[in-house]
Write an enzyme that holds these catalytic residues in place. Structure first.
Site, short mmCIF file in Angstrom:
data_model
loop_
_atom_site.label_atom_id
_atom_site.label_comp_id
_atom_site.label_asym_id
_atom_site.label_seq_id
_atom_site.Cartn_x
_atom_site.Cartn_y
_atom_site.Cartn_z
CD GLU A 1 -3.05 -0.73 2.12
OE1 GLU A 1 -2.64 -0.28 3.50
OE2 GLU A 1 -4.47 -1.14 1.78
CB CYS B 1 2.79 7.21 3.50
SG CYS B 1 3.03 6.27 4.91
CB CYS C 1 6.01 -5.44 9.20
SG CYS C 1 7.36 -4.75 10.44
CB CYS D 1 3.61 -3.01 16.36
SG CYS D 1 5.39 -2.41 16.05
CB CYS E 1 0.91 -2.61 13.22
SG CYS E 1 1.30 -2.47 11.45
N GLY F 1 6.15 -2.17 6.77
CA GLY F 1 7.54 -2.63 6.74
C GLY F 1 8.39 -1.64 7.78
CB SER G 1 8.57 6.30 10.42
OG SER G 1 7.92 5.88 11.74
CB SER H 1 7.03 3.83 16.02
OG SER H 1 6.64 4.32 14.80
CG HIS I 1 3.76 3.16 19.82
ND1 HIS I 1 3.34 4.62 19.34
CD2 HIS I 1 4.64 2.55 18.67
CE1 HIS I 1 3.25 4.48 17.95
NE2 HIS I 1 4.03 3.30 17.70
CG ASN J 1 -9.15 4.56 14.65
OD1 ASN J 1 -10.46 5.08 15.12
ND2 ASN J 1 -8.30 5.48 14.08
CB CYS K 1 -7.76 -1.28 4.20
SG CYS K 1 -6.72 0.08 5.19
S1 SF4 Z 1 4.04 -0.56 13.08
FE1 SF4 Z 1 5.57 -0.53 11.64
S2 SF4 Z 1 7.40 -1.78 12.55
FE2 SF4 Z 1 5.19 -2.12 13.68
S3 SF4 Z 1 4.59 -4.12 12.83
FE3 SF4 Z 1 3.51 -2.41 11.77
S4 SF4 Z 1 4.90 -1.85 9.99
FE4 SF4 Z 1 5.97 -3.27 11.30
#
Ligand code: SF4
Length: 360
Positions: free
Chosen positions: A92, A110, A117, A121, A124, A169, A201, A224, A226, A299, A342
């Site tokens: 994407e 982006c 990936c 996380c 994600c 990724g 990022s 990132s 968090h 979300n 999505c």
């Molecule tokens: S947030 Fe980024 S690093 Fe973490 S699983 Fe998703 S794509 Fe990978």
């Protein structure tokens, strides 16, 4: 001999390919321009290159534009593209806030850097699907070329000005591919996008943060984060188990020392971390550093236990950071009308947050 991807070469590498195939050297700039500036989709488009030269090159190089499988347009101008790669994998790419009737000078894309990936996380959707492979430099820069071509069909003046490596990724786990795509996109005869208009990022691959500062101090960095506690961050961002906060923050301090650049820290706020204690810990962690914090209320992603925080908790979190003199903003959801099905919303939210706050 296996053919090579014409989008994965720098201009000087085209020069060598021309030399090896008895094509005059000056052709390399012309061909590089067709591929990386105009985004040519086939050899026939290259009107100023002789038939014989094109035939010779097409025996060693292929041009494979990414196939648009689906395009979604949000009412707020965001456009999301699902591309199919040559081997059938899908990625994407998102163009933010594009509005031809109310054109802004800045158009940010982006891009994805991997298929899936490996980081995983907890919030994600990409991570939940596992890892397939790294993208090549040409597949990364190709996302910019093919979005540009698509939009130019309606708006011939359209240009991409900024790039954020925040799609599918972990960019630093595909370091060489990402660095080469940056060189290709930065080329004067390519898209000529300034290094300072590109941002990577990361989920926290500490050694690569320092390597980036060495190799390319112009490129921006977003982390990132968090959470400011190892315990919570271990569960949200598994990369933390390899590079815990002490190691990550040391790398960030070195990056700022070496580049003199502000780092954006992204904090996805959820029911698990939107607490006063977390906010106060974050102030202590970032005190004295040159940073900006993006708070991103998450979300819910199907299959995850992570939930969106209550609004008052988000506001409380922001106030604690402001009181601690940490520059902060909240990024709210945009383009929800195109994201319903999505599961990639997190990535786009971070891109939007970064774009609005931190681009120079
Ligand atoms: S947030 Fe980024 S690093 Fe973490 S699983 Fe998703 S794509 Fe990978």
């Amino acid at each position: 001999m296996e053919k090579m991807d014409s989008r994965s070469f720098l201009e000087e590498e085209f020069g060598e390919i021309c030399l090896e195939n008895n094509i005059r050297k000056f052709r390399s700039s012309q061909i590089f321009k067709w591929i990386n500036q105009k985004g040519a989709h086939n050899w026939d488009e290259m009107r100023n290159i002789g038939k014989e030269d094109k035939e010779t090159l097409s025996r060693v190089l292929f041009i494979h534009p990414l196939e648009i499988v689906r395009e979604q347009r949000s009412q707020d101008g965001t456009r999301k593209f699902l591309f199919r790669l040559a081997d059938g994998e899908k990625i994407e790419t998102v163009l933010m806030d594009y509005d031809p009737l109310n054109s802004r000078d800045r158009h940010t894309i982006c891009v994805s850097t991997q298929v899936g990936c490996p980081v995983g996380c907890s919030f994600c959707a990409t991570g939940m699907d596992g890892f397939r492979r790294n993208l090549t430099a040409g597949e990364i820069s190709g996302q910019v070329l093919d979005v540009m071509r698509r939009v130019q069909e309606e708006d011939p003046e359209f240009k991409v000005t900024n790039i954020v490596f925040m799609g599918m990724g972990e960019p630093f786990l595909n370091y060489d591919g990402v660095m080469k795509s940056i060189q290709i996109l930065n080329s004067e005869n390519g898209q000529n996008i300034g290094m300072r208009r590109m941002t990577i990022s990361t989920s926290g691959v500490a050694p690569k943060i320092i390597q980036l500062a060495h190799d390319n101090p112009q490129v921006g960095l977003a982390v990132s984060l968090h959470s400011s506690s190892d315990e919570v961050r271990d569960s949200l961002v598994p990369m933390n188990r390899k590079y815990p906060l002490a190691v990550l923050m040391e790398a960030c301090r070195k990056y700022t020392h070496m580049t003199n650049r502000r780092i954006t820290f992204e904090v996805a706020l959820s029911n698990q971390n939107a607490s006063r204690k977390e906010a106060e810990q974050l102030v202590s962690l970032l005190k004295g550093m040159t940073v900006h914090v993006n708070l991103i209320p998450v979300n819910p992603v199907k299959g995850s236990t992570v939930k969106r925080p209550a609004k008052e908790n988000t506001m409380m979190f922001k106030r604690v950071l402001e009181a601690g003199k940490i520059p902060v903003s909240i990024r709210e959801e945009k383009g929800s009308d195109i994201d319903a099905a999505c599961g990639q919303l997190r990535q786009r939210l971070e891109c939007e947050g970064y774009e609005s706050v931190n681009q120079s």
